[in-house]
Write a protein that holds these residues in place. Structure first.
Motif, PDB file in Angstrom:
ATOM      1  N   HIS A  55      79.438  59.401 -77.298  1.00 58.69           N
ATOM      2  CA  HIS A  55      80.231  58.190 -77.479  1.00 58.69           C
ATOM      3  C   HIS A  55      79.372  57.194 -78.231  1.00 58.69           C
ATOM      4  CE1 HIS A  55      83.085  59.486 -74.340  1.00 58.69           C
ATOM      5  NE2 HIS A  55      82.000  59.975 -73.754  1.00 58.69           N
ATOM      6  N   GLY A  56      79.985  56.339 -78.983  1.00 57.98           N
ATOM      7  CA  GLY A  56      79.199  55.327 -79.668  1.00 57.98           C
ATOM      8  C   GLY A  56      80.047  54.214 -80.229  1.00 57.98           C
ATOM      9  N   SER A  57      79.371  53.172 -80.642  1.00 54.96           N
ATOM     10  CA  SER A  57      80.044  52.053 -81.292  1.00 54.96           C
ATOM     11  C   SER A  57      79.043  51.334 -82.181  1.00 54.96           C
ATOM     12  CB  SER A  57      80.613  51.077 -80.261  1.00 54.96           C
ATOM     13  OG  SER A  57      79.575  50.457 -79.540  1.00 54.96           O
ATOM     14  N   TYR A  58      79.550  50.671 -83.187  1.00 52.90           N
ATOM     15  CA  TYR A  58      78.693  49.812 -84.000  1.00 52.90           C
ATOM     16  C   TYR A  58      79.500  48.620 -84.476  1.00 52.90           C
ATOM     17  CZ  TYR A  58      80.692  51.153 -88.542  1.00 52.90           C
ATOM     18  OH  TYR A  58      81.540  51.351 -89.594  1.00 52.90           O
ATOM     19  N   GLN A  59      78.787  47.565 -84.782  1.00 54.05           N
ATOM     20  CA  GLN A  59      79.407  46.394 -85.375  1.00 54.05           C
ATOM     21  C   GLN A  59      78.482  45.870 -86.455  1.00 54.05           C
ATOM     22  OE1 GLN A  59      80.607  43.233 -82.802  1.00 54.05           O
ATOM     23  NE2 GLN A  59      81.584  42.123 -84.450  1.00 54.05           N
ATOM     24  N   GLU A  60      79.028  45.721 -87.647  1.00 55.88           N
ATOM     25  CA  GLU A  60      78.273  45.201 -88.778  1.00 55.88           C
ATOM     26  C   GLU A  60      78.521  43.698 -88.872  1.00 55.88           C
ATOM     27  OE1 GLU A  60      77.511  46.447 -93.412  1.00 55.88           O
ATOM     28  OE2 GLU A  60      79.201  47.285 -92.338  1.00 55.88           O
ATOM     29  N   VAL A  61      77.462  42.948 -89.164  1.00 55.97           N
ATOM     30  CA  VAL A  61      77.562  41.503 -89.330  1.00 55.97           C
ATOM     31  C   VAL A  61      77.734  41.218 -90.817  1.00 55.97           C
ATOM     32  CG1 VAL A  61      76.381  39.296 -89.006  1.00 55.97           C
ATOM     33  CG2 VAL A  61      76.099  41.132 -87.322  1.00 55.97           C
ATOM     34  N   SER A  62      78.673  40.372 -91.159  1.00 54.58           N
ATOM     35  CA  SER A  62      78.945  40.086 -92.566  1.00 54.58           C
ATOM     36  C   SER A  62      77.735  39.427 -93.228  1.00 54.58           C
ATOM     37  CB  SER A  62      80.162  39.168 -92.709  1.00 54.58           C
ATOM     38  OG  SER A  62      79.819  37.858 -92.319  1.00 54.58           O
ATOM     39  N   PRO A  63      77.562  39.655 -94.538  1.00 56.73           N
ATOM     40  CA  PRO A  63      76.446  39.019 -95.256  1.00 56.73           C
ATOM     41  C   PRO A  63      76.476  37.489 -95.150  1.00 56.73           C
ATOM     42  CG  PRO A  63      77.404  40.746 -96.590  1.00 56.73           C
ATOM     43  CD  PRO A  63      78.303  40.575 -95.386  1.00 56.73           C
ATOM     44  N   GLU A  64      77.668  36.908 -95.053  1.00 60.62           N
ATOM     45  CA  GLU A  64      77.787  35.450 -94.921  1.00 60.62           C
ATOM     46  C   GLU A  64      77.191  34.955 -93.604  1.00 60.62           C
ATOM     47  OE1 GLU A  64      80.615  37.405 -95.510  1.00 60.62           O
ATOM     48  OE2 GLU A  64      80.489  37.135 -97.674  1.00 60.62           O
ATOM     49  N   GLU A  65      77.103  35.864 -92.615  1.00 58.78           N
ATOM     50  CA  GLU A  65      76.557  35.510 -91.308  1.00 58.78           C
ATOM     51  C   GLU A  65      75.144  36.054 -91.129  1.00 58.78           C
ATOM     52  OE1 GLU A  65      79.374  36.921 -88.455  1.00 58.78           O
ATOM     53  OE2 GLU A  65      80.941  35.574 -89.137  1.00 58.78           O
ATOM     54  N   GLY A  66      74.505  36.492 -92.209  1.00 60.87           N
ATOM     55  CA  GLY A  66      73.124  36.941 -92.156  1.00 60.87           C
ATOM     56  C   GLY A  66      72.938  38.437 -92.270  1.00 60.87           C
ATOM     57  N   GLY A  67      74.025  39.207 -92.193  1.00 63.06           N
ATOM     58  CA  GLY A  67      73.925  40.653 -92.337  1.00 63.06           C
ATOM     59  C   GLY A  67      73.379  41.328 -91.096  1.00 63.06           C
ATOM     60  N   GLY A  68      73.176  42.624 -91.203  1.00 60.13           N
ATOM     61  CA  GLY A  68      72.650  43.409 -90.098  1.00 60.13           C
ATOM     62  C   GLY A  68      73.752  44.132 -89.344  1.00 60.13           C
ATOM     63  N   TYR A  69      73.361  44.791 -88.252  1.00 62.47           N
ATOM     64  CA  TYR A  69      74.330  45.513 -87.440  1.00 62.47           C
ATOM     65  C   TYR A  69      73.741  45.840 -86.079  1.00 62.47           C
ATOM     66  CZ  TYR A  69      71.761  49.845 -88.096  1.00 62.47           C
ATOM     67  OH  TYR A  69      70.788  50.801 -88.082  1.00 62.47           O
TER      68      TYR A  69
END
Length: 120
Positions: free
Chosen positions: A42-56
């Protein structure tokens, strides 16, 4: 809204519900050569938008039915590709396997989508 379907290694489908449009979740059954289910992931991920600094952020959980062990890995990476990967293995009784609880630094290893290791 229909529930998204994600394929499993057993060539079947397992329902998984996306939390929001920015999130992704998955479930898989692991099978042996005879088609017997020997584990699940099982897994999940969430990417942070570049406008909010990026990353995941990404979390994976894999259970091996043969050993009874479950491995949980959480990876958090900022917009520069720096962060941490925390791994813990628990046995079938729910006890942490000795020496398995560790955190590794991730530095400059790329941003989400630049390296196959980061892809779900």
């Amino acid at each position: 809204m229909a529930t998204p379907q994600f394929p499993t290694e057993a060539s079947a489908t397992a329902p998984a519900q996306a939390i929001t449009d920015d999130d992704d979740v998955w479930e898989e059954q692991n099978t042996d050569a005879n088609g017997n289910v020997i584990g699940e992931s099982h897994g999940s991920y969430q990417e942070v938008s570049p406008e909010e600094g990026g990353g995941y952020s990404r979390t994976d959980s894999e259970t091996d039915y043969l050993t009874g062990e479950t491995t949980v890995t959480t990876t958090t990476v900022d917009g520069n590709g720096d962060g941490t990967r925390h791994t813990t293995i628990v046995d079938g009784n729910g006890d942490t396997v000795s020496g398995s609880d560790k955190t590794d630094d991730i530095q400059g290893q790329g941003k989400y989508g630049e390296d196959d290791d980061f892809l779900p």
